[in-house]
Design a protein around this motif. Sequence first.
Motif, mmCIF file in Angstrom:
data_model
loop_
_atom_site.group_PDB
_atom_site.id
_atom_site.type_symbol
_atom_site.label_atom_id
_atom_site.label_comp_id
_atom_site.label_asym_id
_atom_site.label_seq_id
_atom_site.Cartn_x
_atom_site.Cartn_y
_atom_site.Cartn_z
ATOM 1 N N TYR A 114 -9.213 4.673 2.446
ATOM 2 C CA TYR A 114 -8.840 6.069 2.188
ATOM 3 C C TYR A 114 -7.341 6.214 1.916
ATOM 4 O O TYR A 114 -6.925 7.095 1.170
ATOM 5 C CB TYR A 114 -9.269 6.961 3.363
ATOM 6 C CG TYR A 114 -10.779 7.091 3.448
ATOM 7 C CD1 TYR A 114 -11.498 7.609 2.377
ATOM 8 C CD2 TYR A 114 -11.476 6.679 4.557
ATOM 9 C CE1 TYR A 114 -12.881 7.712 2.423
ATOM 10 C CE2 TYR A 114 -12.858 6.781 4.621
ATOM 11 C CZ TYR A 114 -13.556 7.295 3.552
ATOM 12 O OH TYR A 114 -14.921 7.393 3.587
ATOM 13 N N THR A 115 -6.549 5.339 2.505
ATOM 14 C CA THR A 115 -5.108 5.426 2.257
ATOM 15 C C THR A 115 -4.765 4.967 0.836
ATOM 16 O O THR A 115 -3.977 5.593 0.139
ATOM 17 C CB THR A 115 -4.337 4.543 3.275
ATOM 18 O OG1 THR A 115 -4.719 4.949 4.578
ATOM 19 C CG2 THR A 115 -2.841 4.679 3.105
ATOM 20 N N VAL A 167 -0.497 1.539 4.894
ATOM 21 C CA VAL A 167 -1.487 1.539 5.985
ATOM 22 C C VAL A 167 -0.770 1.258 7.313
ATOM 23 O O VAL A 167 -1.025 1.911 8.327
ATOM 24 C CB VAL A 167 -2.594 0.486 5.724
ATOM 25 C CG1 VAL A 167 -3.634 0.528 6.836
ATOM 26 C CG2 VAL A 167 -3.245 0.715 4.365
ATOM 27 N N LEU A 168 0.165 0.310 7.265
ATOM 28 C CA LEU A 168 0.890 -0.025 8.497
ATOM 29 C C LEU A 168 1.676 1.186 9.012
ATOM 30 O O LEU A 168 1.778 1.420 10.217
ATOM 31 C CB LEU A 168 1.836 -1.203 8.255
ATOM 32 C CG LEU A 168 1.138 -2.524 7.892
ATOM 33 C CD1 LEU A 168 2.160 -3.637 7.717
ATOM 34 C CD2 LEU A 168 0.112 -2.914 8.958
ATOM 35 N N ARG A 169 2.229 1.971 8.092
ATOM 36 C CA ARG A 169 2.973 3.165 8.525
ATOM 37 C C ARG A 169 2.034 4.154 9.217
ATOM 38 O O ARG A 169 2.416 4.805 10.196
ATOM 39 C CB ARG A 169 3.655 3.834 7.327
ATOM 40 C CG ARG A 169 4.856 3.025 6.847
ATOM 41 C CD ARG A 169 5.480 3.644 5.623
ATOM 42 N NE ARG A 169 6.546 2.775 5.138
ATOM 43 C CZ ARG A 169 7.651 3.209 4.551
ATOM 44 N NH1 ARG A 169 7.847 4.495 4.380
ATOM 45 N NH2 ARG A 169 8.569 2.367 4.144
ATOM 46 N N LEU A 170 0.795 4.254 8.700
ATOM 47 C CA LEU A 170 -0.158 5.168 9.345
ATOM 48 C C LEU A 170 -0.587 4.633 10.719
ATOM 49 O O LEU A 170 -0.809 5.396 11.655
ATOM 50 C CB LEU A 170 -1.382 5.389 8.447
ATOM 51 C CG LEU A 170 -1.127 6.297 7.238
ATOM 52 C CD1 LEU A 170 -2.366 6.388 6.366
ATOM 53 C CD2 LEU A 170 -0.712 7.704 7.680
ATOM 54 N N ILE A 171 -0.700 3.316 10.821
ATOM 55 C CA ILE A 171 -1.020 2.740 12.132
ATOM 56 C C ILE A 171 0.141 3.026 13.087
ATOM 57 O O ILE A 171 -0.061 3.396 14.255
ATOM 58 C CB ILE A 171 -1.296 1.220 12.012
ATOM 59 C CG1 ILE A 171 -2.557 1.006 11.160
ATOM 60 C CG2 ILE A 171 -1.450 0.576 13.395
ATOM 61 C CD1 ILE A 171 -2.848 -0.449 10.830
ATOM 62 N N GLY A 172 1.350 2.876 12.560
ATOM 63 C CA GLY A 172 2.536 3.190 13.372
ATOM 64 C C GLY A 172 2.526 4.649 13.811
ATOM 65 O O GLY A 172 2.789 4.976 14.978
ATOM 66 N N ALA A 173 2.184 5.554 12.876
ATOM 67 C CA ALA A 173 2.156 6.989 13.200
ATOM 68 C C ALA A 173 1.097 7.272 14.270
ATOM 69 O O ALA A 173 1.289 8.099 15.169
ATOM 70 C CB ALA A 173 1.862 7.801 11.935
ATOM 71 N N THR A 174 -0.030 6.570 14.184
ATOM 72 C CA THR A 174 -1.099 6.744 15.179
ATOM 73 C C THR A 174 -0.590 6.339 16.561
ATOM 74 O O THR A 174 -0.791 7.061 17.558
ATOM 75 C CB THR A 174 -2.324 5.876 14.798
ATOM 76 O OG1 THR A 174 -2.727 6.209 13.475
ATOM 77 C CG2 THR A 174 -3.473 6.077 15.764
#
Length: 816
Positions: A701-702, A723-730
């Motif tokens: 989806y990203t 994707v890694l940035r979204l994992i970081g944000a999570t």
Amino acid sequence: MSDLTVFAPLAGWVTPLADVPDAVFAEKMLGDGIAIDPVNDMLCAPCDAVVLTVHEAGHAVTLRSTDGYELICHIGIDTVSLGGQGLTPQVQAGAKVLAGQPLIRFDLDHLVRNAPAVVTPIIVADATLYGVELIAKGLVAVGDPLLRVVPLAGEAVESVAGGETLVQETVVALSHGLHARPAARLVEAVRRHEAKVTLYHGDRHASALSAVGLLGLGLGHGATVRIEASGAQAAAALADVITFLKDATVEETPVEAPEPARAEGPGLGGVPAAPGLAVGPIHRLTRAAIPVETVAGSADEETTKLNDALARVREGLEQAATAGGARGGVMAAHGAMLSDPTLSEAALTAIGRGLSAGVAWQEAIAEQVAILLSSGDRRIAERADDLRDLERHVLAALAGLPIEGPSVPAGAILVAEDLLPSQVAALDAASVAGIALVRGGPTSHAAILAAGMGLPMAVAFGDPLAALEDGRDIILDADRGLIDPDADAEAQADARDTIARRKAEMEAARAAQGPCRTLDGTRIEMFANLGSVADAEVAVREGAEGCGLLRTEFLFLDRATAPTREEQARDYQAIADALGDRPMIVRLLDVGGDKPAPYMDLPVEENPALGLRGIRVSLADPQLLEDQVGAILSVRQPCRIMAPMVASLSELEAVRAVVERQGGKAEVGVMIETPAAAISADILARKADFFSIGTNDLTQYTLAMDRGNAAVAAGVDGLHPAVLRLIGATCDGAARNDTPVGVCGSLAADRLAVPILLGLGVTELSVPPARVAAIKALVGKLDLARCRAAAMQALALPSAPAVRAHVTKMLQEIGA
Ligand code: PEP
Ligand code: MG
């Protein structure tokens, strides 16, 4: 023969054959001519002629002009696969037509939307006998002079004669029968031999060197054809024709299901299918043919033979299914396929038509294989291997032969064109070093089995692998899908050292009873992803500390009706029992999108990945959700409940309300699989007991790349910095509420992702059971401070390959 003027059969733009997007036409395999990109809706006769054939899909006609020239008009490219939709023939074979008379009406709009191209070749067959001059260019109207055909001096001579005549019968497996494209390819194949080959079907026959003649046979899928070959190379020609007609993959659907993108790097590039590293000599596997009795006894005799063979194979599969694990699962799936009445009924019908049990079984399998291959979905097409596997087993049972697995010398890398699941299952994983396939797919059952057995496997290397000689020492890096065919002694020794070290570390991780910790002592929960009791048993053996993802939809895949609350409760309890007192996270039903659930009757959607799937399905069917939550709460050991595909807080609140209504107590968590959930993790964390990041979906989806689409497979990499940035944000959002974050997507089992995930703040990893020991061993070598630094750097890198290179270096530095 006098000259022929060919008139434009369509209104449209004149296009050189070389520009037609299909090699059969562009390379003039069928003959010379021209193409028209149509602007009207009727194909008309290009000259006075007799109609020789009208293809049953209504997309092509062959004609013989009154002067004896043979012509082919083929509306669009790949239109055979439309199955007649949008194509309405106006004539039948045998009709006499005058130039300009309607032949086929077509729905141009439908063709434009559903076929790769509508450009229509008009071909004069056998370019060696005639010269073709172009008269028109630009826009033409129906009836404008288009081509002049002039006979060339001298006649082609049939150069082959004499010798013994070989005869064999076969069944056409090509999914759309022998239409223009495969006919042209068959002619090409036969032309390579010094042989005269004739095909017989019903009361018609044709030379295998005449594409038009072959089309005139009207050989549909499943048709029985007799082949006669004579001349010096008759045997080779006959074998080629049989192989061609029986190879359902000739009809692959290149537009919808392209080859997976291959890895790039030094050496040969393929596609990773099961992780690991291997070094050793190539051992090439060739599949021995199983003799098939083609002479049929009475229908009763053949029916008995087939039923006996089916019973024997079914018994063997049931026995093999009891082994559990991935192998048992695949054998159980084969058992279910064999019990499908579609197969046996088709075979019995064919026996009724006078075929022997073996030929009837081949025909029934060919029909189903063709259906799978024409699905346009590579993952569905990969199930065709399972059918071919069943074909071999039943034919062997009919011939009274045992099915033996490939015998591979210890330490060798098995190289084959393709491998059937049962052939992988029969390998001795302790002795075979790895598997490399010329073809094959990364999501096939063969690949799943190899991963379960811990056998490194990479696929789709193509011809360069086929060209490597037997016995050559190679290094297979199945993590990256690469082969080094020229590895010197030093590189081989290095690879062997790495393999030995990893093996020792895995053994140690398996033996270590204590909880999983990083080098600096940080606690990381090492969980497993499960779909069955057998999975749970393997996971426990491998040292898993719990289940981070129970894919409940896997338990009910093959059902025609929804599982009752009691059935669910029994299955969940059995898995919880196999786990002992280890924690279990049960994911609510995750169907829709690419995950089928035949019993749900979900609507067909134009954009399924963005439609009714995951938690949206459960919320749309309140009783389904109540039953599942009730069943989970009834398990004696307390379970955690996890909602898939959450995009909004309201979805989590709705699930929690059901848990409360059912009067139970359970932690309720959220899968972070949508960018929406990742970005609003701080909001979700206020109400969620835990997060588990589904990196497979989060990545698709990203990046807006379908995780099942082979054309974009190389780009669907969860180590993409976005994707890694979204994992970081999570992780950041979760930290504000002390909500624990796990990862259950495939990134958790990826050696190069683990340091980054831990560095970003993930504290639980859930991986396939066979990967538990390897990942546990890796975590034990990582220092969290170093992981944090690596993660910060990764977020600033420009691409997934850059991140992979960065982590590869880091792992090398720490000797992991
Ligand atoms: C994911 O999307 O990463 C995940 C674990 O769920 P599934 O693969 O079952 O969709
Ligand atoms: Mg998912």
